[in-house]
Design a protein around this motif. Structure first.
Motif, PDB file in Angstrom:
ATOM      1  N   ASP A 115      13.665 -13.308   5.291  1.00  0.00           N
ATOM      2  CA  ASP A 115      12.988 -14.578   5.573  1.00  0.00           C
ATOM      3  C   ASP A 115      11.649 -14.646   4.842  1.00  0.00           C
ATOM      4  O   ASP A 115      11.291 -15.677   4.253  1.00  0.00           O
ATOM      5  CB  ASP A 115      12.754 -14.726   7.078  1.00  0.00           C
ATOM      6  CG  ASP A 115      13.997 -15.173   7.842  1.00  0.00           C
ATOM      7  OD1 ASP A 115      15.089 -15.228   7.228  1.00  0.00           O
ATOM      8  OD2 ASP A 115      13.880 -15.452   9.043  1.00  0.00           O
ATOM      9  N   LEU A 116      10.902 -13.551   4.866  1.00  0.00           N
ATOM     10  CA  LEU A 116       9.602 -13.517   4.194  1.00  0.00           C
ATOM     11  C   LEU A 116       9.769 -13.625   2.680  1.00  0.00           C
ATOM     12  O   LEU A 116       9.028 -14.364   2.013  1.00  0.00           O
ATOM     13  CB  LEU A 116       8.861 -12.229   4.549  1.00  0.00           C
ATOM     14  CG  LEU A 116       8.363 -12.111   5.991  1.00  0.00           C
ATOM     15  CD1 LEU A 116       7.881 -10.687   6.271  1.00  0.00           C
ATOM     16  CD2 LEU A 116       7.244 -13.113   6.276  1.00  0.00           C
ATOM     17  N   ALA A 117      10.733 -12.891   2.123  1.00  0.00           N
ATOM     18  CA  ALA A 117      10.947 -12.917   0.673  1.00  0.00           C
ATOM     19  C   ALA A 117      11.335 -14.311   0.193  1.00  0.00           C
ATOM     20  O   ALA A 117      10.886 -14.771  -0.869  1.00  0.00           O
ATOM     21  CB  ALA A 117      12.021 -11.903   0.288  1.00  0.00           C
ATOM     22  N   LYS A 118      12.170 -14.993   0.962  1.00  0.00           N
ATOM     23  CA  LYS A 118      12.585 -16.352   0.599  1.00  0.00           C
ATOM     24  C   LYS A 118      11.389 -17.289   0.536  1.00  0.00           C
ATOM     25  O   LYS A 118      11.266 -18.109  -0.390  1.00  0.00           O
ATOM     26  CB  LYS A 118      13.608 -16.864   1.615  1.00  0.00           C
ATOM     27  CG  LYS A 118      14.147 -18.257   1.304  1.00  0.00           C
ATOM     28  CD  LYS A 118      15.185 -18.664   2.336  1.00  0.00           C
ATOM     29  CE  LYS A 118      15.741 -20.053   2.039  1.00  0.00           C
ATOM     30  NZ  LYS A 118      16.775 -20.440   3.049  1.00  0.00           N
ATOM     31  N   GLU A 119      10.485 -17.156   1.502  1.00  0.00           N
ATOM     32  CA  GLU A 119       9.318 -18.028   1.539  1.00  0.00           C
ATOM     33  C   GLU A 119       8.297 -17.657   0.468  1.00  0.00           C
ATOM     34  O   GLU A 119       7.643 -18.531  -0.112  1.00  0.00           O
ATOM     35  CB  GLU A 119       8.674 -17.994   2.927  1.00  0.00           C
ATOM     36  CG  GLU A 119       9.546 -18.555   4.037  1.00  0.00           C
ATOM     37  CD  GLU A 119       9.873 -20.027   3.846  1.00  0.00           C
ATOM     38  OE1 GLU A 119       9.131 -20.726   3.115  1.00  0.00           O
ATOM     39  OE2 GLU A 119      10.872 -20.492   4.426  1.00  0.00           O
ATOM     40  N   VAL A 120       8.145 -16.364   0.171  1.00  0.00           N
ATOM     41  CA  VAL A 120       7.249 -15.950  -0.909  1.00  0.00           C
ATOM     42  C   VAL A 120       7.764 -16.492  -2.239  1.00  0.00           C
ATOM     43  O   VAL A 120       6.983 -16.980  -3.075  1.00  0.00           O
ATOM     44  CB  VAL A 120       7.100 -14.419  -0.964  1.00  0.00           C
ATOM     45  CG1 VAL A 120       6.334 -14.001  -2.228  1.00  0.00           C
ATOM     46  CG2 VAL A 120       6.375 -13.890   0.265  1.00  0.00           C
ATOM     47  N   ALA A 121       9.081 -16.430  -2.444  1.00  0.00           N
ATOM     48  CA  ALA A 121       9.681 -16.965  -3.664  1.00  0.00           C
ATOM     49  C   ALA A 121       9.413 -18.464  -3.782  1.00  0.00           C
ATOM     50  O   ALA A 121       9.157 -18.986  -4.877  1.00  0.00           O
ATOM     51  CB  ALA A 121      11.180 -16.689  -3.671  1.00  0.00           C
ATOM     52  N   ARG A 122       9.452 -19.149  -2.672  1.00  0.00           N
ATOM     53  CA  ARG A 122       9.160 -20.583  -2.680  1.00  0.00           C
ATOM     54  C   ARG A 122       7.723 -20.837  -3.110  1.00  0.00           C
ATOM     55  O   ARG A 122       7.430 -21.800  -3.820  1.00  0.00           O
ATOM     56  CB  ARG A 122       9.393 -21.178  -1.291  1.00  0.00           C
ATOM     57  CG  ARG A 122       9.133 -22.673  -1.224  1.00  0.00           C
ATOM     58  CD  ARG A 122       9.235 -23.220   0.190  1.00  0.00           C
ATOM     59  NE  ARG A 122      10.550 -23.020   0.769  1.00  0.00           N
ATOM     60  CZ  ARG A 122      10.966 -23.609   1.885  1.00  0.00           C
ATOM     61  NH1 ARG A 122      10.158 -24.431   2.540  1.00  0.00           N
ATOM     62  NH2 ARG A 122      12.170 -23.368   2.363  1.00  0.00           N
ATOM     63  N   GLU A 123       6.823 -19.958  -2.689  1.00  0.00           N
ATOM     64  CA  GLU A 123       5.413 -20.121  -3.028  1.00  0.00           C
ATOM     65  C   GLU A 123       5.133 -19.849  -4.506  1.00  0.00           C
ATOM     66  O   GLU A 123       4.335 -20.546  -5.125  1.00  0.00           O
ATOM     67  CB  GLU A 123       4.553 -19.188  -2.166  1.00  0.00           C
ATOM     68  CG  GLU A 123       4.493 -19.546  -0.693  1.00  0.00           C
ATOM     69  CD  GLU A 123       3.757 -20.838  -0.429  1.00  0.00           C
ATOM     70  OE1 GLU A 123       2.673 -21.033  -1.014  1.00  0.00           O
ATOM     71  OE2 GLU A 123       4.280 -21.669   0.349  1.00  0.00           O
ATOM     72  N   CYS A 124       5.763 -18.816  -5.060  1.00  0.00           N
ATOM     73  CA  CYS A 124       5.421 -18.393  -6.424  1.00  0.00           C
ATOM     74  C   CYS A 124       6.414 -18.860  -7.480  1.00  0.00           C
ATOM     75  O   CYS A 124       6.145 -18.738  -8.680  1.00  0.00           O
ATOM     76  CB  CYS A 124       5.277 -16.871  -6.491  1.00  0.00           C
ATOM     77  SG  CYS A 124       6.848 -15.959  -6.384  1.00  0.00           S
ATOM     78  N   GLY A 125       7.577 -19.367  -7.050  1.00  0.00           N
ATOM     79  CA  GLY A 125       8.585 -19.801  -8.009  1.00  0.00           C
ATOM     80  C   GLY A 125       9.450 -18.681  -8.546  1.00  0.00           C
ATOM     81  O   GLY A 125      10.217 -18.877  -9.484  1.00  0.00           O
ATOM     82  N   GLY A 126       9.329 -17.478  -7.967  1.00  0.00           N
ATOM     83  CA  GLY A 126      10.138 -16.342  -8.417  1.00  0.00           C
ATOM     84  C   GLY A 126      11.586 -16.438  -7.964  1.00  0.00           C
ATOM     85  O   GLY A 126      11.964 -17.349  -7.213  1.00  0.00           O
ATOM     86  N   GLN A 127      12.385 -15.484  -8.414  1.00  0.00           N
ATOM     87  CA  GLN A 127      13.822 -15.468  -8.125  1.00  0.00           C
ATOM     88  C   GLN A 127      14.097 -14.639  -6.872  1.00  0.00           C
ATOM     89  O   GLN A 127      13.852 -13.438  -6.845  1.00  0.00           O
ATOM     90  CB  GLN A 127      14.582 -14.888  -9.318  1.00  0.00           C
ATOM     91  CG  GLN A 127      16.096 -14.891  -9.147  1.00  0.00           C
ATOM     92  CD  GLN A 127      16.819 -14.336 -10.366  1.00  0.00           C
ATOM     93  OE1 GLN A 127      16.202 -14.109 -11.415  1.00  0.00           O
ATOM     94  NE2 GLN A 127      18.122 -14.099 -10.247  1.00  0.00           N
ATOM     95  N   PHE A 128      14.624 -15.263  -5.849  1.00  0.00           N
ATOM     96  CA  PHE A 128      14.932 -14.610  -4.578  1.00  0.00           C
ATOM     97  C   PHE A 128      16.368 -14.112  -4.613  1.00  0.00           C
ATOM     98  O   PHE A 128      17.300 -14.886  -4.804  1.00  0.00           O
ATOM     99  CB  PHE A 128      14.734 -15.611  -3.438  1.00  0.00           C
ATOM    100  CG  PHE A 128      15.256 -15.169  -2.093  1.00  0.00           C
ATOM    101  CD1 PHE A 128      14.833 -13.984  -1.509  1.00  0.00           C
ATOM    102  CD2 PHE A 128      16.176 -15.955  -1.409  1.00  0.00           C
ATOM    103  CE1 PHE A 128      15.312 -13.588  -0.264  1.00  0.00           C
ATOM    104  CE2 PHE A 128      16.657 -15.575  -0.168  1.00  0.00           C
ATOM    105  CZ  PHE A 128      16.227 -14.389   0.409  1.00  0.00           C
ATOM    106  N   GLU A 129      16.551 -12.801  -4.439  1.00  0.00           N
ATOM    107  CA  GLU A 129      17.886 -12.201  -4.475  1.00  0.00           C
ATOM    108  C   GLU A 129      18.051 -11.263  -3.279  1.00  0.00           C
ATOM    109  O   GLU A 129      17.771 -10.071  -3.360  1.00  0.00           O
ATOM    110  CB  GLU A 129      18.112 -11.445  -5.793  1.00  0.00           C
ATOM    111  CG  GLU A 129      18.248 -12.338  -7.008  1.00  0.00           C
ATOM    112  CD  GLU A 129      19.536 -13.163  -6.986  1.00  0.00           C
ATOM    113  OE1 GLU A 129      20.467 -12.793  -6.231  1.00  0.00           O
ATOM    114  OE2 GLU A 129      19.601 -14.168  -7.731  1.00  0.00           O
ATOM    115  N   PRO A 130      18.534 -11.779  -2.144  1.00  0.00           N
ATOM    116  CA  PRO A 130      18.608 -10.968  -0.919  1.00  0.00           C
ATOM    117  C   PRO A 130      19.722  -9.931  -0.906  1.00  0.00           C
ATOM    118  O   PRO A 130      19.717  -9.051  -0.042  1.00  0.00           O
ATOM    119  CB  PRO A 130      18.842 -12.022   0.171  1.00  0.00           C
ATOM    120  CG  PRO A 130      19.534 -13.142  -0.531  1.00  0.00           C
ATOM    121  CD  PRO A 130      18.924 -13.183  -1.905  1.00  0.00           C
TER     122      PRO A 130
END
Length: 253
Positions: free
Chosen positions: A149-164
């Motif tokens: 959940d945290l990684a998904k939201e951090v990716a939203r903030e920075c525009g990075g690629q979220f790969e769970p």
């Protein structure tokens, strides 16, 4: 109540009246801008510069850019850099517990915003954001992975690629709480692997490993070793909180 036709400011006023903002830590009523009441804000153990380039541990005085703490010099970490919002104490600890154990998943977004600010130097649109995984049996019990959940939201903030799904936890380990540093390292040995079908996503990439809290470093070190052995160019770690090294008593998530 139907607020779809109201102007944005009016709709926000109505929502604040019906569902007033509450402190992330103690549930007291607060303004939307802060997230914490004045008392909890004063007790929040934020980490601020100047800090160790490797571990993000604050220095008591400025020793220059790129300086390493004694802990980093004595035992250099597997990862390149660690950044966290706060020490794992007071309101920060309460927020981690609320997210992880009380299912307060709505906290992931504001917590991730703080993480994105604290870890700004680690993050870019080229970053691959990978959460520390849960074993599938524990995921069934908890029904969500707070790190994801945290990684998904951090990716939203920075525009990075979220790969769970890049990292897999292939062994159901004991809970780390109460184990010594040696016990923690042994507990997570061979516990993680990079998913074979997604290994190409890691090769040559800058990876940012995301977790809610770092205690001794055993779990994130095991994850970082997997990512580096699978071809990652570099791995940084970003967490919401970390245990104060002065309180680790020789222990090294």
């Amino acid at each position: 109540m139907n607020i779809a036709g109201l102007p944005e400011v009016a709709a926000r006023f109505v929502l604040d009246f019906v569902l007033p903002q509450r402190c992330f830590s103690c549930d007291a009523r607060v303004s939307e801008q802060t997230g914490l009441c004045a008392e909890c804000w004063s007790r929040m153990p934020f980490l601020e510069r100047p800090w160790c380039q490797r571990l993000g541990i604050p220095f008591s005085y400025d020793v220059g850019d790129g300086a390493w703490s004694p802990q980093a010099i004595a035992s250099p970490p597997v990862f390149d850099r660690l950044r966290a919002v706060a020490f794992y104490d007071g309101p920060a600890r309460q927020m981690v517990h609320a997210l992880k154990f009380s299912g307060r998943r709505e906290l992931a977004r504001p917590m991730a915003r703080w993480m994105a600010r604290s870890g700004n130097e680690l993050l870019s649109r080229d970053s691959l954001l990978v959460p520390v995984p849960l074993h599938w049996m524990r995921l069934l019990q908890r029904r969500f992975n707070q790190a994801s959940d945290l990684a998904k939201e951090v990716a939203r903030e920075c525009g990075g690629q979220f790969e769970p799904q890049v990292l897999r936890r292939q062994k159901r380990t004991r809970r780390q709480v109460g184990l010594s540093a040696k016990g923690r390292h042994k507990n997570v040995r061979s516990a993680f692997k990079v998913d074979g079908g997604r290994a190409n996503l890691v090769q040559g990439r800058h990876v940012v490993l995301i977790d809610d809290v770092l205690t001794t470093g055993s779990t994130v070190s095991a994850c970082c070793k997997c990512l580096l052995s699978s071809g990652a160019a570099s791995v940084d770690v970003l967490t919401f909180a970390q245990v104060d090294p002065a309180l680790r008593s020789g222990n090294t998530t």
